[in-house]
Structures are given as structure tokens and as C-alpha cells.
Design an enzyme around this catalytic site. Sequence first.
Site, PDB file in Angstrom:
ATOM      1  N   GLU A 404       0.838  -1.212   0.000  1.00  0.00           N
ATOM      2  CA  GLU A 404       0.000   0.000   0.000  1.00  0.00           C
ATOM      3  C   GLU A 404       0.866   1.253   0.000  1.00  0.00           C
ATOM      4  OE1 GLU A 404      -2.888   0.852  -0.657  1.00  0.00           O
ATOM      5  OE2 GLU A 404      -3.594  -1.195  -0.865  1.00  0.00           O
TER       6      GLU A 404
HETATM    7  C1  LIG Z   1       2.724  -9.751   0.360  1.00  0.00           C
HETATM    8  C2  LIG Z   1       2.515  -8.674  -0.662  1.00  0.00           C
HETATM    9  C3  LIG Z   1       1.232  -8.372  -1.085  1.00  0.00           C
HETATM   10  C4  LIG Z   1       1.041  -7.402  -2.066  1.00  0.00           C
HETATM   11  N1  LIG Z   1      -0.229  -7.192  -2.549  1.00  0.00           N
HETATM   12  C5  LIG Z   1      -0.386  -6.403  -3.646  1.00  0.00           C
HETATM   13  C6  LIG Z   1      -1.657  -6.324  -4.327  1.00  0.00           C
HETATM   14  O1  LIG Z   1      -2.646  -6.951  -3.922  1.00  0.00           O
HETATM   15  N2  LIG Z   1      -1.743  -5.555  -5.438  1.00  0.00           N
HETATM   16  C7  LIG Z   1      -0.687  -4.855  -5.921  1.00  0.00           C
HETATM   17  O2  LIG Z   1      -0.832  -4.193  -6.943  1.00  0.00           O
HETATM   18  N3  LIG Z   1       0.526  -4.898  -5.304  1.00  0.00           N
HETATM   19  C8  LIG Z   1       0.703  -5.663  -4.194  1.00  0.00           C
HETATM   20  N4  LIG Z   1       1.924  -5.743  -3.583  1.00  0.00           N
HETATM   21  C9  LIG Z   1       3.039  -4.950  -4.106  1.00  0.00           C
HETATM   22  C10 LIG Z   1       3.419  -3.790  -3.170  1.00  0.00           C
HETATM   23  O3  LIG Z   1       2.430  -2.817  -3.172  1.00  0.00           O
HETATM   24  C11 LIG Z   1       4.807  -3.284  -3.643  1.00  0.00           C
HETATM   25  O4  LIG Z   1       5.745  -4.262  -3.255  1.00  0.00           O
HETATM   26  C12 LIG Z   1       5.144  -1.915  -3.077  1.00  0.00           C
HETATM   27  O5  LIG Z   1       4.331  -0.940  -3.658  1.00  0.00           O
HETATM   28  C13 LIG Z   1       6.604  -1.532  -3.303  1.00  0.00           C
HETATM   29  O6  LIG Z   1       6.977  -1.725  -4.630  1.00  0.00           O
HETATM   30  P1  LIG Z   1       8.315  -2.549  -4.960  1.00  0.00           P
HETATM   31  O7  LIG Z   1       8.243  -3.840  -4.233  1.00  0.00           O
HETATM   32  O8  LIG Z   1       8.501  -2.595  -6.429  1.00  0.00           O
HETATM   33  O9  LIG Z   1       9.485  -1.713  -4.285  1.00  0.00           O
HETATM   34  P2  LIG Z   1      10.301  -0.508  -4.965  1.00  0.00           P
HETATM   35  O10 LIG Z   1       9.369   0.430  -5.634  1.00  0.00           O
HETATM   36  O11 LIG Z   1      11.423  -1.061  -5.740  1.00  0.00           O
HETATM   37  O12 LIG Z   1      10.863   0.233  -3.653  1.00  0.00           O
HETATM   38  C14 LIG Z   1      11.885  -0.342  -2.866  1.00  0.00           C
HETATM   39  C15 LIG Z   1      12.328   0.677  -1.815  1.00  0.00           C
HETATM   40  O13 LIG Z   1      12.822   1.867  -2.456  1.00  0.00           O
HETATM   41  C16 LIG Z   1      12.099   3.005  -2.007  1.00  0.00           C
HETATM   42  N5  LIG Z   1      11.829   3.876  -3.173  1.00  0.00           N
HETATM   43  C17 LIG Z   1      11.298   3.525  -4.372  1.00  0.00           C
HETATM   44  N6  LIG Z   1      11.180   4.602  -5.154  1.00  0.00           N
HETATM   45  C18 LIG Z   1      11.622   5.657  -4.457  1.00  0.00           C
HETATM   46  C19 LIG Z   1      11.728   7.055  -4.721  1.00  0.00           C
HETATM   47  N7  LIG Z   1      11.329   7.594  -5.875  1.00  0.00           N
HETATM   48  N8  LIG Z   1      12.228   7.849  -3.757  1.00  0.00           N
HETATM   49  C20 LIG Z   1      12.599   7.341  -2.564  1.00  0.00           C
HETATM   50  N9  LIG Z   1      12.524   6.026  -2.257  1.00  0.00           N
HETATM   51  C21 LIG Z   1      12.035   5.202  -3.184  1.00  0.00           C
HETATM   52  C22 LIG Z   1      10.795   2.487  -1.403  1.00  0.00           C
HETATM   53  O14 LIG Z   1      10.348   3.327  -0.350  1.00  0.00           O
HETATM   54  C23 LIG Z   1      11.187   1.118  -0.889  1.00  0.00           C
HETATM   55  O15 LIG Z   1      11.690   1.214   0.423  1.00  0.00           O
HETATM   56  C24 LIG Z   1       2.146  -6.688  -2.590  1.00  0.00           C
HETATM   57  C25 LIG Z   1       3.432  -6.973  -2.126  1.00  0.00           C
HETATM   58  C26 LIG Z   1       3.635  -7.963  -1.201  1.00  0.00           C
HETATM   59  C27 LIG Z   1       5.050  -8.289  -0.791  1.00  0.00           C
END
Ligand SMILES: Cc1cc2nc3c(=O)[nH]c(=O)nc-3n(C[C@H](O)[C@H](O)[C@H](O)COP(=O)(O)OP(=O)(O)OC[C@H]3O[C@@H](n4cnc5c(N)ncnc54)[C@H](O)[C@@H]3O)c2cc1C
Length: 529
Positions: A404
Site C-alpha cells: 500500500e
Molecule cells: C505480500 C505482498 C502483497 C502485495 N499485494 C499487492 C496487491 O494486492 N496488489 C498490488 O498491486 N501490489 C501488491 N503488492 C506490491 C506492493 O504494493 C509493492 O511491493 C510496493 O508498492 C513496493 O513496490 P516494490 O516492491 O517494487 O518496491 P520498490 O518500488 O522497488 O521500492 C523499494 C524501496 O525503495 C524506495 N523507493 C522507491 N522509489 C523511491 C523514490 N522515488 N524515492 C525514494 N525512495 C524510493 C521504497 O520506499 C522502498 O523502500 C504486494 C506486495 C507484497 C510483498
Amino acid sequence: MSVLDDSLWSIEFAGAARIPGWDGELAREVLEHFSAFATDRIAPLNPMGDLQGCALVKGRVQLPDGFVAAYQHLAAGGWQGLSAPEEFGGQGLGPVIQALVSEVFSGACHSLQMVTGLVPGAIRLLRHVATPEQQARLIPPLASGAWLATMCLTEAGAGSDLSAIRTRATEGPQGWTISGEKIFISGGDQDASENILHLVLARTGPEGTRGLSLFACLAELSDGRRNGVRVERLEHKMGLHASPTCHMVFEDCAAELIGAPGQGLAAMFLLMNHARLDVALQGVAHAARAHAVARAYAGERQQGRLPDGGAAMLSQHADVHRMLDDMDRRTLAARALAHTALVALEAGDDALADFMTPMAKVAGSEAGMRVTETAMQVLGGYGYLHEYGLEQAYRDARICAIYEGANGIHALTLAKRGLGHAGGAQAAAFAYYIEQIAQQHADRSLSLALKNWKTLGEKVCAAPEENAHLFMQSSIALAELAFWHRVATECPDNHRLQALAPVAQRRVANIVESCLQFVDTGNVPELAV
Ligand SMILES: Cc1cc2nc3c(=O)[nH]c(=O)nc-3n(C[C@H](O)[C@H](O)[C@H](O)COP(=O)(O)OP(=O)(O)OC[C@H]3O[C@@H](n4cnc5c(N)ncnc54)[C@H](O)[C@@H]3O)c2cc1C
């Protein structure tokens, strides 16, 4: 007080009476009813679901044993339509009671709550942006529990940055179809509901978020055929083993447009604002349960001696007492923040709600992580074993800081949109909210903390990315401070709260000093919220 009493007290203290139609007695009745159901039918599944996990069998997801039957009871009891309007077969009880129930649900079994919990948000979204015909067709099966819903946003190259979404929707003679891959989709498939409504963000236009539109795809079409969407893989993860996290492939999947083209992300936010508060309360639920387990254990385990040589319970040792108080304080304050944001949202204080929602998400998820960790410490070796469920809670709660919107992204939102949007209207609404409390209680220290927070805000505006974390932590601390000031003066007869309030008073100096330190020297302090 029980978790249930805490929760009911908290929502009233947050001003629920301001919400049109609020009925505190009804809220108690509903919550007691649900708590009994959750204790009997849902909570016993939690450890078993953790051990067994979900399975992908011949392309279909199976939930752990007992989950399907529990879901059927849940749906038959009308719980899926709790906040859905009566005209769609729901009970029309509104989002606040829904949120209270949701916290109890998450405390009993976060995994099952995850699989079922997007339905109220999906209904809200459809009510705002779908056509009347779509609403009449899509909402009743969600409210009855015949269908469950998913939210399909994330892709391998598009996590925090949804503007990079590549899944594409194309309009042909037969209507829209979607092709692409989504990852990490909670409840992407399961064997509990008759059908699944996937709400999918897909590209219909140019690069960026303006080219994104929202679509509804049913897993099974009205003629009984499977639609072009399948689960490619189930993810193996740290916690939430009973919640299937799915890698989904959409291949010419029949879809229908919901709302206007290019407005997909805005529509999704209708779902996400409440979903974020839901996640805040997931963290709070873990924290509250972990604190209750630790408090009970510490009151019963005899270890060491009292100064007079008598046998001591763990809770009689100052350091254990400190940990128990810290857990209680974090839990109550995080719940208060989430409830304040929720009340603001429902009472129409949009600017305050917008500012406090990311704060609540961060505070609730951090409470979940920290309190479950501290609870394990209180139980010593037993905290590390399966037996008391704390190591599971620690693993399950961890995700709340990531999904989220990762907490770091919420901090950026607060520092950029919260401070700068519409001439700083959101930050001004929050400042006004704190100001009112300071004035009501004639509290100079709170006014001073607010003054320093405002000065900090000016600095943060100049360099939001570098200082987002500091600003988020100071904003949470300020809100918590205001909460404890209210508690200290408005709840004189509550001994537990009166004992906890001075802990917060001590934090005044910390916040004021930390903010001043930054304002004076530019050195970013370590804020231990
Ligand atoms: C168990 C689980 C359930 C989930 N359920 C859903 C679902 O139902 N539907 C759905 O669509 N998604 C779902 N997700 C996905 C989840 O919403 C994403 O994992 C989350 O939004 C983060 O994206 P990412 O994993 O690609 O991390 P990234 O975007 O790669 O981020 C990694 C880190 O870098 C930081 N970061 C990234 N960009 C920036 C920036 N511009 N500036 C500063 N810091 C930054 C972030 O804060 C984070 O700490 C789920 C994930 C999990 C693990």
C-alpha cells in the site's frame, strides 16, 4: 481494557460523534458480535494457515485447510457487505464500523483478512466511478460474498512508480482486452469465492500516469468459461503464508472500462485511501495482540526476586515494565492516529484526512513491527518459539511497512504534496488541528512543538527528498504528543492512560529539541518515534 474496549474508546475519543449517523452503541454490538465470530472461527486458523500455506494446483490456488469454510461462514453472516449500501444487498453500516471490524479481523488472521478485505474498497470505488448499470451488476455479488476482489497494480518494472506500468488495454470490436503481467497480487486466485473481480490498472494512453485506465476483469466469464487471466506462480514469502501472493498473466483478457479513460489512478485512490488506513490498522492489530500476549505472560511468569527477597513476576521488573508500557503507548497512539484520519475522512475534513492518512499508515505499520518485536523480547525464549504466535505476528506484520505504498514513499508524499499541495492546505489543516488542542488545554509545550514543526516544514519544503523521513517522524510525534496531552487532561479517571501519559510528556522535549537542532544547525537528528 480489552482490545475491543480500547478500539471503541479510541474511535469515540477521535471524535466519531462528528460523523453523520454515528451510533456508538451499534458499533459496540457489531464489534462484539464479530469478535466472538473471529475468536471461534477465524483465529484458530491463523497458526495452521501459517504452517500449511497456500498451494498452486493445476493452475488454481488452494487456501489452507479450513479457510474456505471460514470464508463461507463469514459471507453467510453478511460480513462482506457490512459497509455496502442496502440497495446493493449490504448492511449500510459505513466505513468506520467496517474499519473497527477490520482491525479485529486482522488481529485474528491477517492472511484471511487480506484475501477478503479489498471488497469494501472495491465497492466504494465502483460506487464512485462505475456506471449505474455496472454498479447494479458488479456490487451485489461482492456484497453477498459470492465474489472477492483484487487490486492489480504492481508490475516487475512498476512498484512504487506506477507511471511505468506496461500492461496494455486495447479496444476491439468485442470490447476491451488486457495483456500484460502483474506481480505480488494478493488473492489473485483462491478457492473460497465463486468468482473474482480483478480491478486492473492498464495503459490505454501515453507514457506516465495519465495514460492509465481502470478495468474490471472477471476470472470467470458469465458463460462459465475462464477469462484470459491465470496465476503463473505463487510467491514464497516471510509471512502471510495463508494469503496467496500471485504472479498473474493477462492474455487477451476480456475487460470492461470503469470510469473515464486516463483516470485509472485517480479512481484507484478511492480504494487506496481507505486501504491505507486498513493497513495502518493491520499493524495496530498485530501490536495490540502482541501487547496483550506479552502483558499476560509477564503477569504470570515468575523470575528473579523483588528487593525484599520475595518472588517476582516478570512484569514487576522495571525493564519489563518499560517494554510493556512502550508497547501499550505505541499501540494506542498509532490507533488514535488512524482513527483521527478515518473520522476526518468520514466527516469531510478532506485536507486533514489527506495529510494524516500517510502518517497513520506509517505509524500503524511501525507499531506493528516494533511492538511484535518487543513482545518477543518480553517472552524471552518463548517469544522466539511458535507457541505464543509472536514470531508469526512479527513476520506477518512486516509487510505493512512495504505494501500500500512503501513507508518511504508516504514520507515523500507528506513532504511534497502534504506541505506544498494547494498552498499547503493539508499541512495547514493539520497545524490547525494541533493548535485547537493546544488552545483547549492551554498547553505551551504543545504550541512550542507546533511552532518548531512549522519551521521545520519550511526547511523541508526546500529539500523534501532529503528530509522526508525526518518530517514524517516529527509529524507523527507531534500528533502523538497532542493525543497524550488530551489524554492527560480529558481522561483523569483512567489510571492506565494516566500512567502512560507522562512518557509522552517526556517526548515533548525530544521533539522540540530535535526540530530546533535541525532548524539551527541543519543536522538531521535521529528521531526515535
Ligand atoms: C505480500 C505482498 C502483497 C502485495 N499485494 C499487492 C496487491 O494486492 N496488489 C498490488 O498491486 N501490489 C501488491 N503488492 C506490491 C506492493 O504494493 C509493492 O511491493 C510496493 O508498492 C513496493 O513496490 P516494490 O516492491 O517494487 O518496491 P520498490 O518500488 O522497488 O521500492 C523499494 C524501496 O525503495 C524506495 N523507493 C522507491 N522509489 C523511491 C523514490 N522515488 N524515492 C525514494 N525512495 C524510493 C521504497 O520506499 C522502498 O523502500 C504486494 C506486495 C507484497 C510483498
